[in-house]
Design a protein around this motif. Structure first.
Motif, mmCIF file in Angstrom:
data_model
loop_
_atom_site.group_PDB
_atom_site.id
_atom_site.type_symbol
_atom_site.label_atom_id
_atom_site.label_comp_id
_atom_site.label_asym_id
_atom_site.label_seq_id
_atom_site.Cartn_x
_atom_site.Cartn_y
_atom_site.Cartn_z
ATOM 1 N N TYR A 66 0.787 -1.237 0.000
ATOM 2 C CA TYR A 66 0.000 0.000 0.000
ATOM 3 C C TYR A 66 0.816 1.283 0.000
ATOM 4 O O TYR A 66 0.232 2.373 -0.081
ATOM 5 N N GLY A 67 2.113 1.221 0.114
ATOM 6 C CA GLY A 67 2.891 2.435 0.251
ATOM 7 C C GLY A 67 2.623 3.076 1.599
ATOM 8 O O GLY A 67 2.552 2.401 2.634
ATOM 9 N N ASP A 68 2.457 4.388 1.601
ATOM 10 C CA ASP A 68 2.211 5.105 2.859
ATOM 11 C C ASP A 68 0.741 5.137 3.246
ATOM 12 O O ASP A 68 0.387 5.667 4.300
ATOM 13 N N ASP A 69 -0.123 4.588 2.402
ATOM 14 C CA ASP A 69 -1.566 4.664 2.636
ATOM 15 C C ASP A 69 -2.114 3.308 3.077
ATOM 16 O O ASP A 69 -2.976 2.726 2.418
ATOM 17 N N VAL A 70 -1.619 2.794 4.197
ATOM 18 C CA VAL A 70 -2.064 1.498 4.703
ATOM 19 C C VAL A 70 -3.460 1.641 5.297
ATOM 20 O O VAL A 70 -3.699 2.522 6.129
ATOM 21 N N PRO A 71 -4.427 0.822 4.879
ATOM 22 C CA PRO A 71 -5.783 0.928 5.420
ATOM 23 C C PRO A 71 -5.806 0.727 6.932
ATOM 24 O O PRO A 71 -5.020 -0.055 7.491
ATOM 25 N N ALA A 72 -6.719 1.423 7.587
ATOM 26 C CA ALA A 72 -6.837 1.299 9.040
ATOM 27 C C ALA A 72 -7.161 -0.134 9.451
ATOM 28 O O ALA A 72 -6.773 -0.577 10.537
ATOM 29 N N ALA A 73 -7.865 -0.845 8.584
ATOM 30 C CA ALA A 73 -8.237 -2.229 8.910
ATOM 31 C C ALA A 73 -7.017 -3.106 9.138
ATOM 32 O O ALA A 73 -7.091 -4.113 9.841
ATOM 33 N N ALA A 74 -5.865 -2.721 8.542
ATOM 34 C CA ALA A 74 -4.663 -3.525 8.739
ATOM 35 C C ALA A 74 -4.245 -3.526 10.200
ATOM 36 O O ALA A 74 -3.870 -4.567 10.758
ATOM 37 N N ASP A 75 -4.318 -2.357 10.842
ATOM 38 C CA ASP A 75 -3.980 -2.285 12.265
ATOM 39 C C ASP A 75 -5.012 -2.996 13.118
ATOM 40 O O ASP A 75 -4.693 -3.567 14.163
ATOM 41 N N CYS A 84 6.499 -0.686 -8.269
ATOM 42 C CA CYS A 84 5.587 0.162 -7.515
ATOM 43 C C CYS A 84 4.834 -0.709 -6.521
ATOM 44 O O CYS A 84 4.979 -1.923 -6.490
ATOM 45 N N THR A 85 4.028 -0.074 -5.690
ATOM 46 C CA THR A 85 3.234 -0.832 -4.737
ATOM 47 C C THR A 85 2.085 -1.527 -5.453
ATOM 48 O O THR A 85 1.711 -1.182 -6.572
ATOM 49 N N ARG A 86 1.543 -2.489 -4.773
ATOM 50 C CA ARG A 86 0.385 -3.202 -5.315
ATOM 51 C C ARG A 86 -0.773 -2.245 -5.557
ATOM 52 O O ARG A 86 -1.466 -2.312 -6.573
ATOM 53 N N ALA A 87 -0.993 -1.348 -4.611
ATOM 54 C CA ALA A 87 -2.096 -0.396 -4.749
ATOM 55 C C ALA A 87 -1.877 0.531 -5.932
ATOM 56 O O ALA A 87 -2.802 0.827 -6.696
ATOM 57 N N ALA A 88 -0.634 1.011 -6.112
ATOM 58 C CA ALA A 88 -0.347 1.912 -7.224
ATOM 59 C C ALA A 88 -0.529 1.221 -8.560
ATOM 60 O O ALA A 88 -0.865 1.872 -9.556
ATOM 61 N N ALA A 89 -0.311 -0.088 -8.593
ATOM 62 C CA ALA A 89 -0.513 -0.840 -9.835
ATOM 63 C C ALA A 89 -1.983 -1.006 -10.161
ATOM 64 O O ALA A 89 -2.335 -1.434 -11.275
ATOM 65 N N GLY A 90 -2.852 -0.718 -9.189
ATOM 66 C CA GLY A 90 -4.291 -0.786 -9.444
ATOM 67 C C GLY A 90 -4.912 -2.131 -9.167
ATOM 68 O O GLY A 90 -6.010 -2.416 -9.653
ATOM 69 N N VAL A 91 -4.259 -2.978 -8.372
ATOM 70 C CA VAL A 91 -4.824 -4.284 -8.071
ATOM 71 C C VAL A 91 -6.042 -4.117 -7.178
ATOM 72 O O VAL A 91 -5.976 -3.502 -6.120
ATOM 73 N N GLN A 92 -7.167 -4.679 -7.595
ATOM 74 C CA GLN A 92 -8.403 -4.605 -6.850
ATOM 75 C C GLN A 92 -9.080 -5.963 -6.833
ATOM 76 O O GLN A 92 -9.765 -6.329 -7.798
ATOM 77 N N PRO A 93 -8.918 -6.766 -5.779
ATOM 78 C CA PRO A 93 -9.574 -8.078 -5.745
ATOM 79 C C PRO A 93 -11.094 -7.932 -5.831
ATOM 80 O O PRO A 93 -11.685 -6.983 -5.323
ATOM 81 N N ASP A 94 -11.722 -8.888 -6.507
ATOM 82 C CA ASP A 94 -13.171 -8.902 -6.603
ATOM 83 C C ASP A 94 -13.787 -9.369 -5.289
ATOM 84 O O ASP A 94 -13.116 -9.807 -4.380
ATOM 85 N N ALA A 95 -15.107 -9.272 -5.218
ATOM 86 C CA ALA A 95 -15.803 -9.679 -4.004
ATOM 87 C C ALA A 95 -15.563 -11.153 -3.664
ATOM 88 O O ALA A 95 -15.590 -11.543 -2.500
ATOM 89 N N VAL A 96 -15.325 -11.987 -4.684
ATOM 90 C CA VAL A 96 -15.107 -13.405 -4.424
ATOM 91 C C VAL A 96 -13.831 -13.630 -3.638
ATOM 92 O O VAL A 96 -13.621 -14.698 -3.077
ATOM 93 N N SER A 97 -12.954 -12.608 -3.592
ATOM 94 C CA SER A 97 -11.704 -12.761 -2.872
ATOM 95 C C SER A 97 -11.884 -12.542 -1.369
ATOM 96 O O SER A 97 -10.980 -12.784 -0.602
ATOM 97 N N ALA A 98 -13.041 -12.046 -0.973
ATOM 98 C CA ALA A 98 -13.222 -11.621 0.416
ATOM 99 C C ALA A 98 -13.087 -12.783 1.387
ATOM 100 O O ALA A 98 -13.557 -13.879 1.152
ATOM 101 N N ILE A 99 -12.431 -12.495 2.478
ATOM 102 C CA ILE A 99 -12.272 -13.481 3.559
ATOM 103 C C ILE A 99 -13.291 -13.157 4.643
ATOM 104 O O ILE A 99 -13.370 -12.030 5.092
#
Length: 374
Positions: free
Chosen positions: A52-61, A359-374
């Motif tokens: 994510y670079g410097d923009d780590v989602p709050a959910a990670a913490d 680049c970071t995964r986020a910068a590359a534009g990777v967006q898992p679909d809903a089927v990826s949800a845990i």
């Protein structure tokens, strides 16, 4: 739901972590090789920065818990607090950590891949005895088949092909331990990916090995006039998003999953000749001639310096994925053929200078679909 994950800092592991962060429905205890929990937290932070670079989602913490551990020690070398956390909360385990080096001495490879699996299974058995464990997912490799020529099925039948290296041999030995535990009642499944490459939508990857080496060599004219390969050999390639989606689904589904699942291209596997045609088209170069493969030990400095990969240029195994497709396709998890995303993985590799930049995964534009949800 609380999941214990080994291998969180590896390519597949970080993709699993990203799905857990996105879904925000499961806590993940990441067992990370480190001196102490603070060191483990720093290593996890570095992984999140790669994602994510410097923009780590709050959910990670909120959802990720880093604990120091060591696969080579009983109980995973967990400290008292971490061991108590695992015993009280964990209901599912994903064992993805492994040494993926092909050239390790056998005893060193066994220490991680076999003994490490035994120690994770020890934790799993304790949780199962306490009535807590719902699922144990063991990440193996389709190449436990070794040099077997012909069909390789998703059955419990032993594979007999001679292993190409200590990685294949020790991953095969680890599977024996998992099958023994499953026969004794542990709710275990084995996931066998083939060659994992970058994301099918963006090409993003932080790891440039196996398939990337011959492609880089081809792009730079390093292969020479002749390539040591079998033109009819199969290169079974799968994108990381498919594999991570599949492992996440195997982990959390309430369906009665069991046994082995091939996370492979199956009948859509690419022949060496087809791969060379795609590569030459991408790089605008002439196709080299093909000669019988040489043994890795015979490799010299004439352009085939990555000799550990050459044995994969004459694979004649057909990895049947019937069980996996029957389970995953109704959930919307499918494996695209390599031709559909080849230009993306090559384009990203070239832009990233084959791992020197990127680049970071986020910068590359990777967006898992809903089927990826845990």
């Amino acid at each position: 739901m609380t999941i214990l994950l080994t291998g969180a800092t590896g390519f597949l592991g970080m993709e699993f972590v990203a799905r857990a962060v996105q879904a925000d429905t499961a806590d993940v205890v990441c067992v990370i090789r480190a001196d102490d929990d603070a060191h483990a937290a720093r290593r996890l932070h570095d992984t999140l920065t790669t994602l994510y670079g410097d923009d780590v989602p709050a959910a990670a913490d909120d959802r990720l818990i880093a604990v120091a551990g060591n696969l080579e020690q009983p109980g995973l070398g967990l400290g008292p607090a971490a061991a108590s956390l695992v015993a009280d909360r964990v209901t599912r385990i994903v064992h993805g950590a492994a040494s993926i080096r092909f050239d390790l001495p056998l005893d060193e490879a066994r220490a991680v891949n076999v003994d490490g699996t035994a120690h994770v299974l020890g934790v799993a058995r304790a949780l199962h005895a306490a009535g807590r464990l719902r699922r144990y997912v063991h990440v193996s490799t389709a190449y436990v088949a070794g040099r077997h020529a012909g069909d390789v099925h998703e059955s419990g039948s032993p594979v007999t092909g001679a292993p190409r290296n200590t990685y294949e041999q020790t991953k095969r030995e680890a599977e024996v331990l998992v099958r023994e535990a499953a026969a004794a009642g542990l709710p275990a499944v084995i996931a066998r990916p083939s060659i994992v490459v970058g994301d099918s939508q963006t090409g993003w990857t932080p790891a440039f090995n196996v398939l990337y080496w011959p492609l880089r060599a081809l792009s730079r004219g390093m292969l020479g006039a002749t390539v040591p390969a079998d033109p009819d050999g199969l290169v079974d390639v799968v994108p990381v998003d498919f594999v991570a989606d599949a492992i996440a689904y195997l982990t959390v589904t309430d369906e009665p999953v069991s046994g082995t699942y091939h996370l492979t291209a199956g009948p859509a596997a690419t022949q060496i000749g087809e791969l060379m045609d795609m590569g030459c088209a991408a790089f605008g170069c002439d196709r080299p001639a093909v000669a019988p493969p040489i043994a890795a030990g015979d490799v010299d400095g004439s352009g085939h310096e990555a000799g550990v990969f050459i044995p994969y240029f004459d694979v004649l195994s057909h990895f049947d994925a019937t069980r996996a497709r029957a389970l995953l396709e109704p959930a919307g998890i499918t494996c695209p053929p390599l031709a559909d995303y080849f230009d993306r993985i090559v384009g990203y590799a070239v832009a990233a200078r084959w791992g020197k930049t990127g680049c970071t995964r986020a910068a590359a534009g990777v967006q898992p679909d809903a089927v990826s949800a845990i």
